[in-house]
Design a protein around this motif. Structure first.
Motif, PDB file in Angstrom:
ATOM      1  N   ILE A   8     -11.958  17.717  74.661  1.00 57.98           N
ATOM      2  CA  ILE A   8     -12.046  16.662  74.425  1.00 57.98           C
ATOM      3  C   ILE A   8     -13.362  16.562  73.096  1.00 57.98           C
ATOM      4  O   ILE A   8     -13.573  15.316  72.860  1.00 57.98           O
ATOM      5  CB  ILE A   8     -12.166  15.884  75.269  1.00 57.98           C
ATOM      6  CG1 ILE A   8     -13.331  16.389  76.556  1.00 57.98           C
ATOM      7  CG2 ILE A   8     -11.226  15.428  76.037  1.00 57.98           C
ATOM      8  CD1 ILE A   8     -13.702  15.532  77.463  1.00 57.98           C
ATOM      9  N   ALA A   9     -13.905  17.621  73.063  1.00 58.06           N
ATOM     10  CA  ALA A   9     -14.767  17.100  72.857  1.00 58.06           C
ATOM     11  C   ALA A   9     -15.499  18.963  71.899  1.00 58.06           C
ATOM     12  O   ALA A   9     -15.748  19.625  72.863  1.00 58.06           O
ATOM     13  CB  ALA A   9     -16.092  17.024  72.479  1.00 58.06           C
ATOM     14  N   ASN A  10     -15.868  18.804  70.915  1.00 61.21           N
ATOM     15  CA  ASN A  10     -16.309  20.203  69.830  1.00 61.21           C
ATOM     16  C   ASN A  10     -16.688  20.189  68.688  1.00 61.21           C
ATOM     17  O   ASN A  10     -16.858  19.753  67.368  1.00 61.21           O
ATOM     18  CB  ASN A  10     -14.442  20.948  69.196  1.00 61.21           C
ATOM     19  CG  ASN A  10     -15.078  22.191  69.063  1.00 61.21           C
ATOM     20  OD1 ASN A  10     -15.955  23.197  69.526  1.00 61.21           O
ATOM     21  ND2 ASN A  10     -14.224  23.123  67.852  1.00 61.21           N
ATOM     22  N   SER A  18     -26.282  12.600  70.496  1.00 63.74           N
ATOM     23  CA  SER A  18     -26.084  11.541  70.008  1.00 63.74           C
ATOM     24  C   SER A  18     -24.940  11.034  70.758  1.00 63.74           C
ATOM     25  O   SER A  18     -25.416   9.120  70.646  1.00 63.74           O
ATOM     26  CB  SER A  18     -26.255  11.888  68.618  1.00 63.74           C
ATOM     27  OG  SER A  18     -24.971  12.132  68.383  1.00 63.74           O
ATOM     28  N   ARG A  19     -24.312  11.255  71.322  1.00 66.99           N
ATOM     29  CA  ARG A  19     -23.097  10.448  71.493  1.00 66.99           C
ATOM     30  C   ARG A  19     -23.386   9.285  73.031  1.00 66.99           C
ATOM     31  O   ARG A  19     -23.098   8.266  73.246  1.00 66.99           O
ATOM     32  CB  ARG A  19     -21.828  11.119  72.450  1.00 66.99           C
ATOM     33  CG  ARG A  19     -21.387  11.798  71.067  1.00 66.99           C
ATOM     34  CD  ARG A  19     -20.013  12.281  71.927  1.00 66.99           C
ATOM     35  NE  ARG A  19     -19.082  12.972  70.485  1.00 66.99           N
ATOM     36  CZ  ARG A  19     -17.729  12.532  70.810  1.00 66.99           C
ATOM     37  NH1 ARG A  19     -17.113  12.392  72.431  1.00 66.99           N
ATOM     38  NH2 ARG A  19     -17.113  13.496  70.484  1.00 66.99           N
ATOM     39  N   ALA A  85     -31.080  12.203  78.308  1.00 64.83           N
ATOM     40  CA  ALA A  85     -30.037  12.488  78.643  1.00 64.83           C
ATOM     41  C   ALA A  85     -29.595  14.264  78.668  1.00 64.83           C
ATOM     42  O   ALA A  85     -30.037  14.610  77.966  1.00 64.83           O
ATOM     43  CB  ALA A  85     -28.746  12.014  77.870  1.00 64.83           C
ATOM     44  N   ASP A  86     -28.917  14.827  78.840  1.00 69.28           N
ATOM     45  CA  ASP A  86     -28.599  16.837  79.292  1.00 69.28           C
ATOM     46  C   ASP A  86     -27.089  16.437  78.728  1.00 69.28           C
ATOM     47  O   ASP A  86     -26.525  15.547  78.493  1.00 69.28           O
ATOM     48  CB  ASP A  86     -29.406  17.506  79.903  1.00 69.28           C
ATOM     49  CG  ASP A  86     -28.498  16.674  81.452  1.00 69.28           C
ATOM     50  OD1 ASP A  86     -27.237  16.376  81.365  1.00 69.28           O
ATOM     51  OD2 ASP A  86     -29.492  17.391  81.950  1.00 69.28           O
ATOM     52  N   VAL A  90     -23.895  13.857  79.389  1.00 66.43           N
ATOM     53  CA  VAL A  90     -22.378  13.982  78.519  1.00 66.43           C
ATOM     54  C   VAL A  90     -21.031  14.368  78.825  1.00 66.43           C
ATOM     55  O   VAL A  90     -20.198  14.229  78.386  1.00 66.43           O
ATOM     56  CB  VAL A  90     -22.708  14.544  76.638  1.00 66.43           C
ATOM     57  CG1 VAL A  90     -21.586  14.554  75.638  1.00 66.43           C
ATOM     58  CG2 VAL A  90     -23.566  14.421  76.036  1.00 66.43           C
ATOM     59  N   PHE A  91     -20.833  15.227  79.216  1.00 66.33           N
ATOM     60  CA  PHE A  91     -19.662  16.289  80.093  1.00 66.33           C
ATOM     61  C   PHE A  91     -19.370  14.850  80.288  1.00 66.33           C
ATOM     62  O   PHE A  91     -17.790  14.657  80.727  1.00 66.33           O
ATOM     63  CB  PHE A  91     -19.742  17.588  80.858  1.00 66.33           C
ATOM     64  CG  PHE A  91     -18.640  17.317  81.593  1.00 66.33           C
ATOM     65  CD1 PHE A  91     -17.907  18.579  80.790  1.00 66.33           C
ATOM     66  CD2 PHE A  91     -18.876  17.656  83.358  1.00 66.33           C
ATOM     67  CE1 PHE A  91     -16.848  18.984  81.630  1.00 66.33           C
ATOM     68  CE2 PHE A  91     -17.604  18.241  83.812  1.00 66.33           C
ATOM     69  CZ  PHE A  91     -16.629  18.955  82.857  1.00 66.33           C
TER      70      PHE A  91
END
Length: 97
Positions: A8-10, A18-19, A85-86, A90-91
Motif C-alpha cells: 500500500i506504500a513504497n 509527510s502523509r 508522528a513516527d 503512518v502504518f
C-alpha cells in the motif's frame, strides 16, 4: 508498507511521514492550571504530570495560534516541545479499515 498481502506504500521515510498532517504540542505551564479553550479542530488533554497536550493539523492551524490561546488564558509557559508522528503512526493510518 504491506497490508493483507498488498503493497500500500513504497516510499521513503520522509515521504511517508509527510502523509500525516498532525503534530502535538506539549506545554508545561509555570503553575498548575486548567486547560484553556482552543479553536475548533484542536484536541486538548491535561496529562498527569501537569503538562497540556494539543494535537492539531499543521496545514490548518499554525503553532502560534495555540501559543496565543494559552497566553490569552493568562497561562505562563515554562516549556514547550513538539511530538512528531513516527512510522508506526503512518502504518496505523494507512492500514486502518
Amino acid at each position: 508498507i504491506i497490508n493483507h498481502g498488498a503493497v500500500i506504500a513504497n516510499e521513503s521515510t520522509a515521504n511517508l511521514l509527510s502523509r500525516l498532517d498532525r503534530k502535538t504540542m506539549v506545554i508545561r505551564p509555570e503553575s498548575t492550571t486548567s486547560l484553556p479553550e482552543m479553536p475548533a479542530g484542536i484536541e486538548r488533554e491535561s496529562r498527569p504530570d501537569g503538562t497540556m497536550r494539543f494535537t492539531y493539523r499543521t496545514s490548518v492551524t499554525p503553532a502560534e495560534s495555540i501559543l496565543a490561546a494559552v497566553r490569552a488564558a493568562g497561562i505562563s509557559i515554562a516549556d514547550v516541545r513538539t511530538e512528531e508522528a513516527d512510522l508506526e503512526d503512518v502504518f496505523l493510518s494507512l492500514t486502518r479499515g
